[in-house]
Design a protein around this motif. Structure first.
Motif, PDB file in Angstrom:
ATOM      1  N   VAL A 187       0.834  -1.201   0.000  1.00  0.00           N
ATOM      2  CA  VAL A 187       0.000   0.000   0.000  1.00  0.00           C
ATOM      3  C   VAL A 187       0.868   1.251   0.000  1.00  0.00           C
ATOM      4  N   THR A 188       1.919   1.256   0.826  1.00  0.00           N
ATOM      5  CA  THR A 188       2.753   2.447   0.967  1.00  0.00           C
ATOM      6  C   THR A 188       3.661   2.688  -0.241  1.00  0.00           C
ATOM      7  N   THR A 189       3.831   1.697  -1.080  1.00  0.00           N
ATOM      8  CA  THR A 189       4.694   1.858  -2.265  1.00  0.00           C
ATOM      9  C   THR A 189       3.880   1.922  -3.549  1.00  0.00           C
ATOM     10  N   LYS A 190       3.093   0.891  -3.792  1.00  0.00           N
ATOM     11  CA  LYS A 190       2.317   0.831  -5.037  1.00  0.00           C
ATOM     12  C   LYS A 190       1.195   1.858  -5.052  1.00  0.00           C
ATOM     13  N   TYR A 191       0.618   2.123  -3.878  1.00  0.00           N
ATOM     14  CA  TYR A 191      -0.483   3.083  -3.785  1.00  0.00           C
ATOM     15  C   TYR A 191      -0.105   4.225  -2.847  1.00  0.00           C
ATOM     16  N   ALA A 192       1.091   4.730  -3.013  1.00  0.00           N
ATOM     17  CA  ALA A 192       1.631   5.736  -2.087  1.00  0.00           C
ATOM     18  C   ALA A 192       0.809   7.018  -2.048  1.00  0.00           C
ATOM     19  N   ASP A 193       0.112   7.335  -3.144  1.00  0.00           N
ATOM     20  CA  ASP A 193      -0.670   8.571  -3.186  1.00  0.00           C
ATOM     21  C   ASP A 193      -2.102   8.375  -2.699  1.00  0.00           C
ATOM     22  N   ASN A 194      -2.456   7.148  -2.374  1.00  0.00           N
ATOM     23  CA  ASN A 194      -3.811   6.868  -1.907  1.00  0.00           C
ATOM     24  C   ASN A 194      -3.939   7.194  -0.426  1.00  0.00           C
ATOM     25  N   PRO A 195      -5.100   7.679   0.016  1.00  0.00           N
ATOM     26  CA  PRO A 195      -5.282   7.972   1.450  1.00  0.00           C
ATOM     27  C   PRO A 195      -5.013   6.784   2.359  1.00  0.00           C
ATOM     28  N   LYS A 196      -5.174   5.564   1.844  1.00  0.00           N
ATOM     29  CA  LYS A 196      -4.941   4.377   2.656  1.00  0.00           C
ATOM     30  C   LYS A 196      -3.465   4.203   3.013  1.00  0.00           C
ATOM     31  N   ALA A 197      -2.596   4.864   2.301  1.00  0.00           N
ATOM     32  CA  ALA A 197      -1.159   4.717   2.572  1.00  0.00           C
ATOM     33  C   ALA A 197      -0.815   5.185   3.981  1.00  0.00           C
ATOM     34  N   ALA A 198      -1.463   6.274   4.419  1.00  0.00           N
ATOM     35  CA  ALA A 198      -1.200   6.780   5.772  1.00  0.00           C
ATOM     36  C   ALA A 198      -1.624   5.760   6.822  1.00  0.00           C
ATOM     37  N   ASP A 199      -2.807   5.163   6.626  1.00  0.00           N
ATOM     38  CA  ASP A 199      -3.278   4.138   7.567  1.00  0.00           C
ATOM     39  C   ASP A 199      -2.372   2.913   7.524  1.00  0.00           C
ATOM     40  N   ALA A 200      -1.858   2.606   6.337  1.00  0.00           N
ATOM     41  CA  ALA A 200      -0.950   1.462   6.209  1.00  0.00           C
ATOM     42  C   ALA A 200       0.335   1.698   7.000  1.00  0.00           C
ATOM     43  N   TRP A 201       0.843   2.919   6.974  1.00  0.00           N
ATOM     44  CA  TRP A 201       2.045   3.242   7.757  1.00  0.00           C
ATOM     45  C   TRP A 201       1.777   3.080   9.250  1.00  0.00           C
ATOM     46  N   LEU A 202       0.595   3.486   9.688  1.00  0.00           N
ATOM     47  CA  LEU A 202       0.236   3.315  11.100  1.00  0.00           C
ATOM     48  C   LEU A 202       0.182   1.836  11.466  1.00  0.00           C
ATOM     49  N   ALA A 203      -0.386   1.035  10.576  1.00  0.00           N
ATOM     50  CA  ALA A 203      -0.464  -0.406  10.825  1.00  0.00           C
ATOM     51  C   ALA A 203       0.926  -1.023  10.872  1.00  0.00           C
ATOM     52  N   ILE A 204       1.804  -0.569   9.995  1.00  0.00           N
ATOM     53  CA  ILE A 204       3.187  -1.060   9.991  1.00  0.00           C
ATOM     54  C   ILE A 204       3.876  -0.712  11.308  1.00  0.00           C
ATOM     55  N   ALA A 205       3.660   0.514  11.780  1.00  0.00           N
ATOM     56  CA  ALA A 205       4.271   0.941  13.043  1.00  0.00           C
ATOM     57  C   ALA A 205       3.792   0.075  14.203  1.00  0.00           C
ATOM     58  N   THR A 206       2.511  -0.266  14.206  1.00  0.00           N
ATOM     59  CA  THR A 206       1.965  -1.131  15.260  1.00  0.00           C
ATOM     60  C   THR A 206       2.653  -2.487  15.260  1.00  0.00           C
TER      61      THR A 206
END
Length: 243
Positions: A187-206
Motif C-alpha cells: 500500500v505504501t509503495t504501489k499506492y503511495a498517493d492513496n489515502p490508505k497509505a497513511a493508515d498502512a504506515w500506522l499499521a506497519i508501526a503497530t
C-alpha cells in the motif's frame, strides 16, 4: 567384732549404691523433662512456621487471583478497543468509497461501449464486499485469501488500495505481523498517493512495535507525520510518539 565391721561396711556400700541409683533416676527424669520441653518448643515453632507459610501461600494466591483478574480486564479492554477501532475503520472505509467511486461508472447508459466497465465495476464491488464480509464476521483467514485474490484480479481497480490495506489487517488479526507488514508495504509503495497509505504506515508501526522494533516504529510514525500532514493519521502518529 570383725563381723560387725564387715556388716556395717556392706550396709554403707548398699546405702551409697542406692543413693547413686536414686541420683541416676533423678538425672534421667530431668533430662526427659528437658527433652520434652525442647520437643514441645520445637513443635510449637514448626507449627507457627507452618501457619506463617500457609498465610504467605494464601497471600500469594490472592495476589495471583488479583493479577489474573487485572489481566482478564485488560485483555477485555484491549479486545474491545480493537473491535471499536475495527468498526471505525470499516465505517470509514465505507464512507471513503462513496467518494472514490469512478466518475465514469454510470456512463454505461450513454453508449454501448461503456457497458462492459460498468459490469466489471459492479463485479469488483461485489467481490470486495464479500471479502470485507469475511473480515467483519471474524473469518480472518478467509478474508486474507479473498483480499489476496481480489488485488491479484483487480490490481488497477479503484478498490485495490483498500483491499490491499484490509489484506494487511486480516494478517494482523491472525497475529502474523510479518505478513501484515509485507501487505501494508505494498500500500505504501504501489499506492503511495492513496489515502490508505497513511493508515498502512500506522499499521506497519503497530506491527514493528509488537515485533520489538521501536526504532522502525518511530520512523514509520514520522513518515506519516511528514508525508500526510494535517490528516487524522498524522494526528494519531503524533499522539503515539508522545507515549
Amino acid at each position: 567384732m570383725r563381723r560387725l565391721r564387715i556388716a556395717l561396711l556392706l550396709a554403707a556400700l548398699g546405702v551409697n549404691h542406692a543413693q547413686a541409683g536414686m541420683f541416676d533416676d533423678e538425672e534421667a527424669r530431668r533430662q526427659i523433662v528437658d527433652l520434652r520441653i525442647k520437643t514441645e518448643a520445637r513443635a510449637e515453632q514448626m507449627a507457627r512456621a507452618q501457619l506463617e507459610l500457609q498465610a504467605l501461600i494464601q497471600r500469594q494466591a490472592d495476589e495471583i487471583a488479583h493479577l489474573r483478574g487485572q489481566v482478564e480486564t485488560l485483555s477485555y479492554e484491549l479486545e474491545t478497543a480493537k473491535k471499536r477501532q475495527q468498526d471505525f475503520y470499516l465505517d470509514l472505509d465505507s464512507r471513503l468509497r462513496r467518494f472514490e467511486t469512478p466518475a465514469g461508472s454510470g456512463a454505461g447508459a450513454t453508449s454501448g461501449t461503456a457497458a462492459t466497465p460498468t459490469v466489471d465495476t459492479a463485479s469488483e464491488e461485489q467481490e470486495y464486499e464479500a471479502a470485507l464480509g469475511h473480515f467483519k464476521a471474524g473469518r480472518y483467514k478467509e478474508a486474507a485469501a479473498a483480499f489476496a485474490a481480489f488485488v491479484q484480479k483487480y490490481p488497477a481497480g479503484s478498490l485495490a488500495p483498500n483491499a490491499q490495506y484490509w489484506l494487511g489487517n486480516a494478517w494482523y488479526a491472525q497475529r502474523n505481523c510479518t505478513k501484515a507488514i509485507e501487505a501494508q508495504s505494498v500500500v505504501t509503495t504501489k499506492y503511495a498517493d492513496n489515502p490508505k497509505a497513511a493508515d498502512a504506515w500506522l499499521a506497519i508501526a503497530t506491527c514493528q512495535k509488537e515485533l520489538g522494533n521501536p526504532t522502525g516504529a518511530k520512523r514509520s510514525l514520522e513518515t506519516v507525520i511528514h508525508g500526510f500532514p494535517g490528516t487524522p493519521a498524522a494526528e494519531t502518529a503524533q499522539q503515539r510518539l508522545k507515549k
